[in-house]
Write an enzyme that holds these catalytic residues in place. Structure first.
Site, PDB file in Angstrom:
ATOM      1  N   CYS A  76       0.929  -1.263  -0.020  1.00  0.00           N
ATOM      2  CA  CYS A  76      -0.118   0.041   0.185  1.00  0.00           C
ATOM      3  C   CYS A  76       0.988   1.146   0.028  1.00  0.00           C
ATOM      4  O   CYS A  76       2.123   1.125  -0.285  1.00  0.00           O
ATOM      5  CB  CYS A  76      -1.152  -0.109   1.135  1.00  0.00           C
ATOM      6  N   ARG A  77       0.540   2.143   0.562  1.00  0.00           N
ATOM      7  CA  ARG A  77       1.364   3.396   0.502  1.00  0.00           C
ATOM      8  C   ARG A  77       2.372   3.606   1.540  1.00  0.00           C
ATOM      9  O   ARG A  77       3.506   3.770   1.361  1.00  0.00           O
ATOM     10  CB  ARG A  77       0.385   4.806   0.568  1.00  0.00           C
TER      11      ARG A  77
END
Length: 475
Positions: A441-442
């Protein structure tokens, strides 16, 4: 006028207490389920909460309208299109609610001339689009003020965004139909207000009720007219296409909360969860289908966790993530650091997850004493993985980006497939549990939650990128 905004960071949710200090009359708007702060503040200000107003039937949290009504004797009010399982007052478009002194009617019986009234006044605007019953509330310190103090915009207009129109598509209204209604509400109701009118929305950054919401919790109509991407000059058809594309996946608990907010729910139990032994926690899982929810920070969970447990750290958007990976109605056992179990239970209650069977006191010590029941998470750094990308197809590695579609569209790792975290519980069957999975994810938070979910469902080889992809992916 007494005006207070209460902002709950972990759910990006805002509620409001508005009152007239001369008359002592007040309304509570979009309250969360734990209402003690509202009641204490109203008492301190000498206010009586006479009306609990919901700007719409919320899906992202369990509202405290029933709790507040029980505690104060106030009526509950919704927009006139609302259908509920309990008595409500229906608020009509253009209706004025006088918290101050209402106008004096003229009549032969009284012999009095009509007076304009004074003090705090709310004007109801019917603003369907996010939901059919959505309303906004224009606040004036006096009824004849040309420029309102502000407007509570609910989920119709956010700072930097507008409400998503797709959550009711399963109820017989397509996202496109709702987007047309939203466009009309924005342009004929809210944008008709003076530019200096302040806006106070129901949500801020991080909420799944929008895709581009600002971190600011208030703004003005004028600033939003200039800066909000969805309010720029465009045709209605262009607006519909814009606001129906790229919305984040809705967490699984949304439909559950919407039903409870509409139909009614029992009062919240304020008692702390009962302590359980590790053996009792395992019995709850094996015999009663309980989810073992590890609430500790990511580093502690990754270092050693109970095999098969789920993860949502209390230092993150805990309730939202828990409601993403745990189905509504599932009994829950908490694995929380000492002294945090009460907070965990409260935050679960805010999304209507009341079936907390108990908690494992000091889980780190308990797990250290049972090494045969624990395992570490397999995490790698992005810099170590990049030289291996794209993966050789012969390796059979499934690279999954669990960010939202709008994030994925800005750039992704080579060969990555997008399955947002909120969609993963329903789409796990699309993955092969016998093949390796790499998740990212980020920042590494959602990917760790996703890896715990897959491990709990029997996936044997799961890795996630601990530092995420950051802001480096573009194009």
């Amino acid at each position: 006028m007494h005006f207070a905004q209460y902002y709950l960071d972990c759910l990006s949710q805002a509620s409001y207490l508005i009152g007239d200090e001369k008359t002592g009359r007040a309304v509570l708007v979009d309250p969360r389920r734990d209402i003690d702060t509202y009641l204490a503040d109203a008492e301190a200000a000498g206010l009586r909460i006479e009306l609990v107003i919901e700007t719409h039937v919320h899906a992202d949290f369990l509202s405290g309208h029933l709790e507040a009504a029980r505690a104060t004797g106030a009526e509950i009010a919704f927009g006139e299109a609302a259908e509920t399982g309990f008595p409500i007052r229906r608020l009509h478009d253009g209706e004025r609610l006088y918290l101050g002194i209402p106008p004096t009617p003229y009549g032969p019986e009284t012999g009095e001339e009509s007076g304009p009234g004074s003090g705090v006044t709310l004007t109801v605007l019917a603003t369907p689009g996010h939901t059919l019953e959505s309303i906004c509330l224009v606040i004036r310190e006096n009824p004849d003020d040309e420029i309102p103090f502000g407007v509570l915009t609910g989920d119709t207009l956010f700072v930097g965004d507008v409400g998503r129109p797709d959550l009711l598509s399963a109820a017989g209204h397509s996202p496109q139909d709702m987007a047309v209604r939203l466009h009309r509400s924005l342009h004929t109701k809210l944008l008709a207000l003076p530019d200096a009118t302040r806006i106070f929305p129901a949500h801020g950054a991080g909420s799944a009720c929008g895709r581009n919401i600002s971190t600011e919790t208030s703004s003005t109509i004028g600033d939003q007219r200039r800066l909000n991407y969805a309010l720029q000059p465009m045709t209605q058809d262009e607006f519909v296409r814009l606001v129906t594309a790229g919305q984040p996946a809705a967490p699984g608990y949304f439909a559950h909360d919407a039903a409870l907010n509409r139909d009614g729910h029992p009062p919240r139990d304020p008692a702390p969860p009962a302590p359980l032994t590790l053996a009792e926690a395992l019995t709850a899982r094996d015999e009663h289908g309980a989810a073992l929810l590890d609430c500790r920070p990511a580093a502690a969970y990754a270092r050693a966790h109970l095999a098969g447990s789920l993860h949502a750290g209390l230092d993150t958007r805990f309730a939202e993530y828990a409601g993403t990976v745990i189905a509504p109605g599932t009994p829950i056992v908490l694995l929380a650091d000492p002294g945090t179990e009460h907070e965990a239970r409260l935050r679960l209650a805010r999304i209507g997850y009341d079936r907390v069977l108990g908690h494992l006191p000091d889980p780190s010590t308990a797990l250290a004493d049972a090494p045969d029941l624990t395992r570490p998470s397999h995490r790698v750094r992005l810099a170590d993985l990049l030289p291996r990308l794209p993966f050789d197809p012969a390796a059979g590695i499934q690279l999954i980006d669990v960010r939202n579609p709008a994030e994925y569209a800005t750039g992704a790792l080579p060969g990555a497939r997008n399955i947002p975290l909120a969609a993963l519980p329903a789409r796990t069957a699309e993955l092969d549990p016998a093949r390796p999975v790499v998740l990212y994810c980020r920042s590494g938070n959602r990917s760790l939650i996703a890896s715990a979910l897959l491990e709990s469902r029997g996936f044997r080889d799961v890795t996630d990128i601990a530092d995420g992809c950051g802001e480096s992916l573009t194009g």
